[in-house]
Write an enzyme that holds these catalytic residues in place. Sequence first.
Site, PDB file in Angstrom:
ATOM      1  N   LYS A 133       0.837  -1.206   0.000  1.00 53.48           N
ATOM      2  CA  LYS A 133       0.000   0.000   0.000  1.00 53.48           C
ATOM      3  C   LYS A 133       0.867   1.248   0.000  1.00 53.48           C
ATOM      4  O   LYS A 133       0.576   2.234  -0.682  1.00 53.48           O
ATOM      5  CB  LYS A 133      -0.947  -0.016   1.213  1.00 53.48           C
ATOM      6  CG  LYS A 133      -2.102  -0.981   1.029  1.00 53.48           C
ATOM      7  CD  LYS A 133      -2.820  -1.290   2.322  1.00 53.48           C
ATOM      8  CE  LYS A 133      -3.704  -2.528   2.120  1.00 53.48           C
ATOM      9  NZ  LYS A 133      -4.164  -3.121   3.373  1.00 53.48           N
ATOM     10  N   GLN A 177      -4.955  -2.275   9.578  1.00 53.61           N
ATOM     11  CA  GLN A 177      -4.641  -3.537   8.917  1.00 53.61           C
ATOM     12  C   GLN A 177      -5.180  -4.702   9.749  1.00 53.61           C
ATOM     13  O   GLN A 177      -4.896  -4.812  10.936  1.00 53.61           O
ATOM     14  CB  GLN A 177      -3.122  -3.668   8.727  1.00 53.61           C
ATOM     15  CG  GLN A 177      -2.684  -4.918   7.987  1.00 53.61           C
ATOM     16  CD  GLN A 177      -3.185  -4.957   6.543  1.00 53.61           C
ATOM     17  OE1 GLN A 177      -3.206  -3.949   5.838  1.00 53.61           O
ATOM     18  NE2 GLN A 177      -3.626  -6.126   6.093  1.00 53.61           N
ATOM     19  N   ASP A 200     -11.969   2.155   3.458  1.00 49.15           N
ATOM     20  CA  ASP A 200     -12.302   0.748   3.237  1.00 49.15           C
ATOM     21  C   ASP A 200     -13.791   0.581   2.934  1.00 49.15           C
ATOM     22  O   ASP A 200     -14.204  -0.410   2.331  1.00 49.15           O
ATOM     23  CB  ASP A 200     -11.960  -0.069   4.496  1.00 49.15           C
ATOM     24  CG  ASP A 200     -10.800  -1.028   4.255  1.00 49.15           C
ATOM     25  OD1 ASP A 200     -10.451  -1.253   3.080  1.00 49.15           O
ATOM     26  OD2 ASP A 200     -10.248  -1.542   5.239  1.00 49.15           O
TER      27      ASP A 200
END
Lengths: 373, 373
Positions: A133, A177, A200
């Site tokens: 990422k 995460q 997200d």
Amino acid sequence: MASMIFTDCSSSTTARLLPFTRNPLFRLRDGTVLLRRLVTLTPSHLPSPRRALAFGSSSPSPSTRVTASFSTEASTSASATAKVIDGKSIAKQIRDEISVEVARMKDAIGVVPGLAVIIVGDRKDSATYVRNKRKACESVGIISFEVRLPEDATEQEVINHISEFNNDSSVHGILVQLPLPSHMNETNILDVVNIEKDVDGFHPLNMGCLAMRDREPMFVPCTPKGCIELLHRSGVSIKGKRAVVVGRSNIVGMPAALLLQNENATVSIVHSRTPNAEELTRQADIVIAAVGVPNMVRGNWIKPGAVVIDVGINPVEDAKSPRGYRLVGDVCYEEACKVASAITPVPGGVGPMTIAMLLDNTLISAKRAYNFK
Amino acid sequence: MASMIFTDCSSSTTARLLPFTRNPLFRLRDGTVLLRRLVTLTPSHLPSPRRALAFGSSSPSPSTRVTASFSTEASTSASATAKVIDGKSIAKQIRDEISVEVARMKDAIGVVPGLAVIIVGDRKDSATYVRNKRKACESVGIISFEVRLPEDATEQEVINHISEFNNDSSVHGILVQLPLPSHMNETNILDVVNIEKDVDGFHPLNMGCLAMRDREPMFVPCTPKGCIELLHRSGVSIKGKRAVVVGRSNIVGMPAALLLQNENATVSIVHSRTPNAEELTRQADIVIAAVGVPNMVRGNWIKPGAVVIDVGINPVEDAKSPRGYRLVGDVCYEEACKVASAITPVPGGVGPMTIAMLLDNTLISAKRAYNFK
């Protein structure tokens, strides 16, 4: 390359994708710890049009282990007729577009989008995902922030860091995460993320807005958004089509179904309790498979000419591979590519789209924060 | 009796049920203003197995008007084989259960559940609905609060009253009677209702929780909750069944589909863009019709032995009726009752369940507020 292959399927984890399989950690030869169960292919996983795998009965029996014999490169099948939907190339194109927009925003108002990631513990797979990422952010000019906490950090410490990022105007997206250590309550922690920075898109308010006709979600979850984007950019019309989503996870199946319906497809969700799953799937013009069972969707599940989007990334044992494993999708590619009109390969299909969509969501968030069009 | 017939389909309105028909106000002979369009039955609305009504093409042509000739009492059909699911009787049973619980709560902790309704303007239909709710509350021992504002009240005035009810510990449920006058923004107003008192369950956070596997909504919207309750109390098993929901409204179709899926049915949503809607519907073991088009779902849409829940309450012209109209469902009852194994009548099916579920949600809210089990 391997690190790119093991991208997580959602932007923060695949662990929640699989409602009906347990996923013990699996340490590969190269030391990488997988979230996903490494499956030994049995005859029921091998391509055979005469043998349809019963939905939900995916556990291979140790006594019937065989070595996989078909090609490890899905796209090399000689008799394939389906167009391959090249997710890697489409994701690259999207990243290029994002780069242009990031630069335009910086030039116009001096603001650079920022993505913050919080990682707890030393899981190598999580570390790999976070590194990917960061690299992806760098490649498009998005600033990345990272907080690393030890395995024994408290829930409150994680929440404190989220709160700091919530209040930091240079951060436009926040990712925690997953998975978190078992002593932490994932829902409690994720609910702290400001919905305006929940790139997200997993917040139930986002899901509700996705489900309702007159509402707009702040963010669309990355993987299902990537699936729809693949269809759009491949010229596949969705409106008026019959669609089947295989799998009903919060992070892929359900939002993918809602997105398809919002585009006026007629959607059915197939899951572990569906009788005759193959019969219903065979009616679909568009199939999105997101169930986490290798090769579950067989060729005879696919209507001739259908478009197939395969979200699964399942590592399976392969003695012939130098790594001892290879990756297969939820769709039996060798069979499906002979029936479908277009199909995503695994790897190189949906996988690369997830991070591209995460970058896109971060850009969208930054633009919204400054009302930048 | 007429006032009971004209119950609104959601607990606060049916106006949002119909995504693809426009609903001009219609003043009946008795002066009642209907939210719903009064439909003149044309040949396409009459029961004929040879003529399947195309989905979405429901507008009757004025040049082909005929008088309805089939029985005005759905349940009188001589050749019916389906069991009639008696919503009136089941709703009565539920109200009795609620009465017992309300009394038990009052005895144990001295708390009585309270439901507040805000009504703006002088619409007769809205006044009728509100009166019905007040009577229903009284019948089970729930306290009802009512605020009546003039048509020209401001958005801020409505919001102020909601805020007062939000802060009033004797109020456990808040309803804003819809539709609101056109100068008000419905979404802005509804979003002010504290989610802990949103007994209508229309908040997107509730919808998101309904859509997600590991979340529980605060409240389930009343009409779809009533549909599922009818299935449960009629001994219809949902798990593993194929279900089709006809209509995708926020207040019925979508939440009904989510509820069915949560009970492990395999669900397809049929809507105005669905090709061959009848073919897909014919695969279903359970059909919920919530589309607002009279008699749209014909007998040949129904799989033999299927269970049919008809949410529609459509007034249609009927010269033979003293009122000049009668009520029909979205399902052509005369045809469907010969094919289905069980079916709800209209009226007397889903309608009475909606207010029963509103009372139930108010009770649930009060119990939750005091952690009363």
